[in-house]
Scaffold this motif. Structure first.
Motif, PDB file in Angstrom:
ATOM      1  N   CYS A   1      32.909 -98.547 -64.464  1.00 14.98           N
ATOM      2  CA  CYS A   1      33.134 -99.637 -65.410  1.00 14.98           C
ATOM      3  C   CYS A   1      34.554 -99.523 -65.945  1.00 14.98           C
ATOM      4  N   ASP A   2      35.202-100.670 -66.210  1.00 14.10           N
ATOM      5  CA  ASP A   2      36.625-100.663 -66.561  1.00 14.10           C
ATOM      6  C   ASP A   2      36.930-100.395 -68.030  1.00 14.10           C
ATOM      7  N   THR A   3      35.943-100.554 -68.924  1.00 15.29           N
ATOM      8  CA  THR A   3      36.289-100.428 -70.344  1.00 15.29           C
ATOM      9  C   THR A   3      35.539 -99.273 -71.004  1.00 15.29           C
ATOM     10  N   GLU A   4      36.179 -98.704 -72.031  1.00 19.26           N
ATOM     11  CA  GLU A   4      35.711 -97.400 -72.520  1.00 19.26           C
ATOM     12  C   GLU A   4      34.389 -97.458 -73.279  1.00 19.26           C
ATOM     13  N   THR A   5      34.273 -98.339 -74.277  1.00 15.17           N
ATOM     14  CA  THR A   5      33.020 -98.294 -75.049  1.00 15.17           C
ATOM     15  C   THR A   5      31.832 -98.631 -74.150  1.00 15.17           C
ATOM     16  N   CYS A   6      32.042 -99.534 -73.181  1.00 14.08           N
ATOM     17  CA  CYS A   6      30.973 -99.853 -72.230  1.00 14.08           C
ATOM     18  C   CYS A   6      30.594 -98.604 -71.442  1.00 14.08           C
ATOM     19  N   ARG A   7      31.610 -97.859 -70.968  1.00 16.46           N
ATOM     20  CA  ARG A   7      31.324 -96.636 -70.189  1.00 16.46           C
ATOM     21  C   ARG A   7      30.477 -95.665 -70.993  1.00 16.46           C
ATOM     22  N   TRP A   8      30.855 -95.440 -72.257  1.00 12.94           N
ATOM     23  CA  TRP A   8      30.124 -94.467 -73.075  1.00 12.94           C
ATOM     24  C   TRP A   8      28.686 -94.927 -73.285  1.00 12.94           C
ATOM     25  N   HIS A   9      28.542 -96.228 -73.546  1.00 19.48           N
ATOM     26  CA  HIS A   9      27.215 -96.793 -73.808  1.00 19.48           C
ATOM     27  C   HIS A   9      26.338 -96.722 -72.556  1.00 19.48           C
ATOM     28  N   ILE A  10      26.889 -97.138 -71.420  1.00 19.78           N
ATOM     29  CA  ILE A  10      26.103 -97.147 -70.179  1.00 19.78           C
ATOM     30  C   ILE A  10      25.722 -95.716 -69.797  1.00 19.78           C
ATOM     31  N   ALA A  11      26.663 -94.781 -69.981  1.00 22.91           N
ATOM     32  CA  ALA A  11      26.374 -93.388 -69.635  1.00 22.91           C
ATOM     33  C   ALA A  11      25.234 -92.868 -70.499  1.00 22.91           C
ATOM     34  N   GLN A  12      25.314 -93.158 -71.797  1.00 21.70           N
ATOM     35  CA  GLN A  12      24.274 -92.665 -72.699  1.00 21.70           C
ATOM     36  C   GLN A  12      22.911 -93.263 -72.353  1.00 21.70           C
ATOM     37  N   MET A  13      22.888 -94.559 -72.059  1.00 19.07           N
ATOM     38  CA  MET A  13      21.614 -95.247 -71.903  1.00 19.07           C
ATOM     39  C   MET A  13      21.037 -95.142 -70.497  1.00 19.07           C
TER      40      MET A  13
END
Lengths: 408, 436
Positions: free
Chosen positions: B398-410
């Motif tokens: 994924c290209d954007t940071e908050t999305c990456r953190w969220h997707i990784a967590q979930m």
């Protein structure tokens, strides 16, 4: 550079992408559109020639003989047959149950206003209408302004299913999402069963599930013990949304690039070849190169054609001349819902037998530019384009894809 | 032949695009927030519809617009060119102006400061933010969700690494090379400096001389939280610092697609900055993958990519025989540049990256960090998380940071910026951090 670039995400554009995936799985395909296209404002059945009696393809063959400039004539009846069958195959594969057995015959479906329509190919939700019997029960939801069952038939009932904390301003999609929840549809089945009272079938507005549509219909039929079918609603159409959502996933899984949101603002040509298109993107225009381009941007309603108060009509990407009537007084007939439609619906660009749009000189605009769907002109004395709406989109898309994929 | 037939000289300004609205509700059915909560009546209702009741000089009448996450899918799906998200962002700012904003929103809006300040106390803060009672307390007192994934401070900033690297340079920079400006953004600077290093190394590998001029936070977190006046101050700093490069034809390239989108479009269409410098900057900034893909189209990108089988063992183990799910963030879709990350990843032999059909991951910048919106953020992304889990993939892109953190967590997958896979394929490892 892409092998095929499709402009438009309506019936023609989306089907063209799906057909291209089938005809040449290795092709690099890109679809660019400003916003979500036409399926979401249509019932999502296939109108091929609604007035046809008997074998629909035979009637289209007659139509083509009488109107050699009709889009069906350009694409060919063979392309229509192949397109409809391939579409039904894909439609079944994505879980929407489209059926297109030959010979194709028009089916009876009900509308929300109590009239009947006769499209040829139906997704799962409308198929029960054929066995509706003598006394269908029309179900509506209390307080929902989008549908009132008394307009559909004499035998009707209002139920009040549990719709959560926001009972106002609900769209068909909201109800469809509720139907995806097992406890909600169980509640609906209970309320309706109590009011069956000898009904031979049950009709709902077309909100029977968004993701798990087939499951919802099956569950209701099992519970109610009679055929269950849907009636098209006001837009946004749930059957159209189902089709769009499932086709989107189908195309992304097959590596098609789907770019919804930014319009193509112009075509870039070199001599008689299209090099690509320029998209009105954020910050600066973006160029996308392609070996072949299919223009499927629709007519005046779809966004492919533009007009002004002086009666000018133009095509918005390549500046292709549009067959139209200059006198605006003649664009519309007297009766809004007249079955023959209005002259303005027939406006469009002209094409040759190779689906290439024609310039002012009568020659193709470019050798690798093709055109599909309702941007194509219909002869003024041909049946209303609404009668052949999805058929024209699918047939011309299929033929355009066949020809476009042959480009070097 | 070229035609300029789509140009409409009127109705281009954000508030007036509402006049194009047919009330068709296509945006409402596509809105990922509407699909999971009854608290938000939908982009059409709070956007073009409510716009008729908004006076430019009076406060906005309805608070439900606060539940808009700002993902911008409404603007993308609208077939008529209504800037729905932008209208809503402006309405949110009006509300904030009239009613003031919470301490929580002020803190989230100023993440640029916390990134740099926190670097000094990284070991302490990283522990603290993983200490559950502390997060509980923060949720109860400030309203920042205890469930939201916080990034870890790297302990050094990208800029400090960059300064040291420049100082230690033995060979003077090759002035004959074409120059590129790197816009790192706050997250790369404080939390993920390795992405900035890889960006620099990949650009250099392709023959560029990279420069990193002073720059400010893009202002997007402030904008999303309705603090337009301050967002504009940040925006003007960036315009002042960078517009000149754009004018001189020097590309400005960034690895945070959402920050780059702010520079490209939000400054004008949300913050209402219509000056020539802002426009010049907008036309001169590139998302990192967009820039590389442009290079490739001109035949200038090095494609000495190794196949996945030559990647480091731990990465190969994550990929296995699976597809690699790619999530195109909403902010990237808003660029209108297609999917350059996927186009580039397709050049890597043996890699099978597939775009997920989910619209939004749910986090929407700072939205999913707010306690009252946390459940919405998790529910919006549920189909995406499910698809990633079902695919069996343990690595996603994924290209954007908050999305990456969220997707990784979930989802449980490791989620990387596309640049990380490109770096593996080039055989580039991030240079070691400079010791502070």
């Amino acid at each position: 550079m892409d092998d095929l670039l499709i402009i438009g995400a309506g019936w023609a554009g989306l089907s063209a992408a799906a057909f291209a995936v089938h005809l040449k799985p290795s092709a690099k395909i890109r679809l660019i559109a400003q916003g979500i296209g036409s399926p979401i404002v249509t019932p999502a059945w296939l109108s091929l020639l609604d007035s046809a009696q008997g074998d629909v393809l035979e009637s289209v063959r007659d139509l083509v003989t009488r109107h050699p400039e009709h889009p069906y004539a350009k694409a060919g009846v063979d392309a229509l047959r192949k397109a409809v069958q391939l579409f039904a195959q894909i439609g079944a594969e994505i879980g929407l149950g489209y059926q297109a057995e030959l010979p194709l015959r028009n089916k009876r479906v009900f509308t929300a206003l109590g009239s009947q329509q006769s499209p040829a190919v139906l997704p799962y939700g409308y198929q029960g209408a054929a066995i509706a019997g003598a006394q269908p029960l029309f179900i509506g939801f209390e307080g929902w302004r989008d549908y009132y069952p008394a307009l559909s038939g004499a035998h009707f009932a209002l139920i009040a299913p549990p719709i959560g904390a926001r009972p106002w301003d609900l769209t068909p999609t909201d109800y469809a999402r509720h139907f995806d929840q097992p406890h909600f549809r169980a509640e609906v089945a209970r309320s309706v069963k109590a009011r069956l009272n000898g009904a031979t079938s049950v009709a709902f507005p077309a909100v029977l599930g968004l993701e798990g549509h087939a499951e919802v219909v099956k569950m209701l039929q099992d519970q109610l013990g009679v055929p269950v079918f849907e009636l098209p609603t006001l837009p946004p159409s749930v059957p159209g949304t189902r089709l769009y959502n499932k086709l989107r996933r189908y195309l992304l899984d097959r590596r098609v690039r789907l770019q919804i949101g930014h319009p193509v603002r112009r075509g870039v040509l070199e001599g008689k070849r299209v090099l690509g298109v320029e998209v009105a993107a954020a910050g600066k225009p973006q160029f996308f190169g392609a070996k072949a381009v299919i223009l499927a941007t629709g007519n005046l309603y779809g966004g492919g054609l533009f007009s002004d108060d002086r009666g000018r009509v133009w095509e918005g990407v390549f500046g292709i001349p549009v067959q139209h009537i200059a006198d605006r007084q003649q664009w519309f007939g007297v009766h809004m819902l007249a079955p023959e439609g209005h002259a303005v619906h027939h406006f469009g660009v002209r094409a040759n037998a190779y689906m290439q749009p024609l310039g002012a000189d009568g020659a193709p605009v470019a050798e690798n530019l093709f055109v599909a769907g309702h941007i194509l002109a219909h002869p003024m004395d041909a049946p209303s384009p609404f009668e052949t709406a999805e058929g024209v989109a699918l047939a011309t898309a299929y033929r355009a894809v066949e020809l476009a994929l042959m480009q070097p | 032949m070229t035609t300029e037939l789509r140009e409409l000289p009127y109705l281009q300004e954000t508030p007036f695009t509402a006049d194009h609205c047919l009330k068709c509700n296509i945006c409402t059915q596509a809105c990922p927030v509407v699909s999971v909560t009854d608290l938000f009546p939908g982009p059409k209702t709070v956007g073009p519809q409510a716009q008729r009741f908004r006076d430019p000089d009076l406060p906005s009448p309805d608070r439900s617009v606060e539940y808009c996450s700002g993902c911008g899918i409404c603007t993308l799906v609208c077939p008529h060119g209504v800037r729905v998200m932008e209208i809503n962002a402006q309405a949110k700012a009006k509300l904030a102006e009239a009613r003031g904003f919470s301490l929580r929103d002020w803190i989230l809006g100023h993440n640029a400061w916390w990134g740099v300040l926190g670097t000094l106390f990284a070991p302490l803060l990283n522990r603290l933010f993983r200490f559950k009672p502390f997060r509980w307390l923060v949720e109860k007192t400030l309203g920042i969700s205890a469930r939201a994934a916080f990034p870890t401070w790297a302990g050094y900033t990208f800029r400090s690494w960059w300064r040291k690297r420049e100082r230690r340079r033995v060979v003077p920079a090759d002035n004959s090379r074409p120059v590129v400006v790197y816009y790192h953004g706050c997250s790369t600077n404080s939390y993920e400096p390795h992405i900035g290093k890889l960006a620099v190394q990949i650009l250099e590998h392709n023959g560029f001389r990279v420069i990193v001029p002073p720059q400010a936070c893009c202002g997007l977190p402030l904008q999303s939280n309705g603090m337009f006046a301050e967002a504009r101050r940040f925006a003007r700093k960036n315009v002042h610092a960078l517009a000149d490069y754009a004018r001189r034809g020097i590309p400005i390239v960034g690895t945070a697609s959402s920050c780059i989108m702010a520079l490209k479009s939000d400054y004008e269409h949300v913050l209402g900055m219509h000056d020539a410098d802002t426009k010049a900057l907008a036309s001169g900034v590139y998302d990192f993958c967009e820039f590389l893909w442009h290079l490739h189209q001109q035949g200038k990108l090095k494609t000495d990519f190794r196949p996945v089988s030559a990647f480091p063992l731990e990465v190969r183990a994550l990929i296995g025989d699976s597809i690699v799910p790619y999530h195109a963030p909403c902010q990237l879709k808003a660029h209108g540049i297609g999917r350059p990350a996927l186009d580039l990843l397709d050049l890597i032999p043996e890699l099978r990256a597939i775009e997920m059909d989910a619209e939004c991951c749910g986090i929407a910048g700072t939205y999913g960090y707010k306690a009252e919106k946390r459940q919405i953020a998790e529910d919006v992304g549920a189909p995406l998380f499910r698809r990633i889990r079902e695919s069996g993939a343990r690595l996603a892109i994924c290209d954007t940071e908050t999305c990456r953190w969220h997707i990784a967590q979930m989802s449980g997958a490791r989620v990387v910026h596309p640049i990380e896979l490109l770096a593996y394929a080039y055989g580039i490892a991030p240079e070691q951090p400079a010791i502070i």
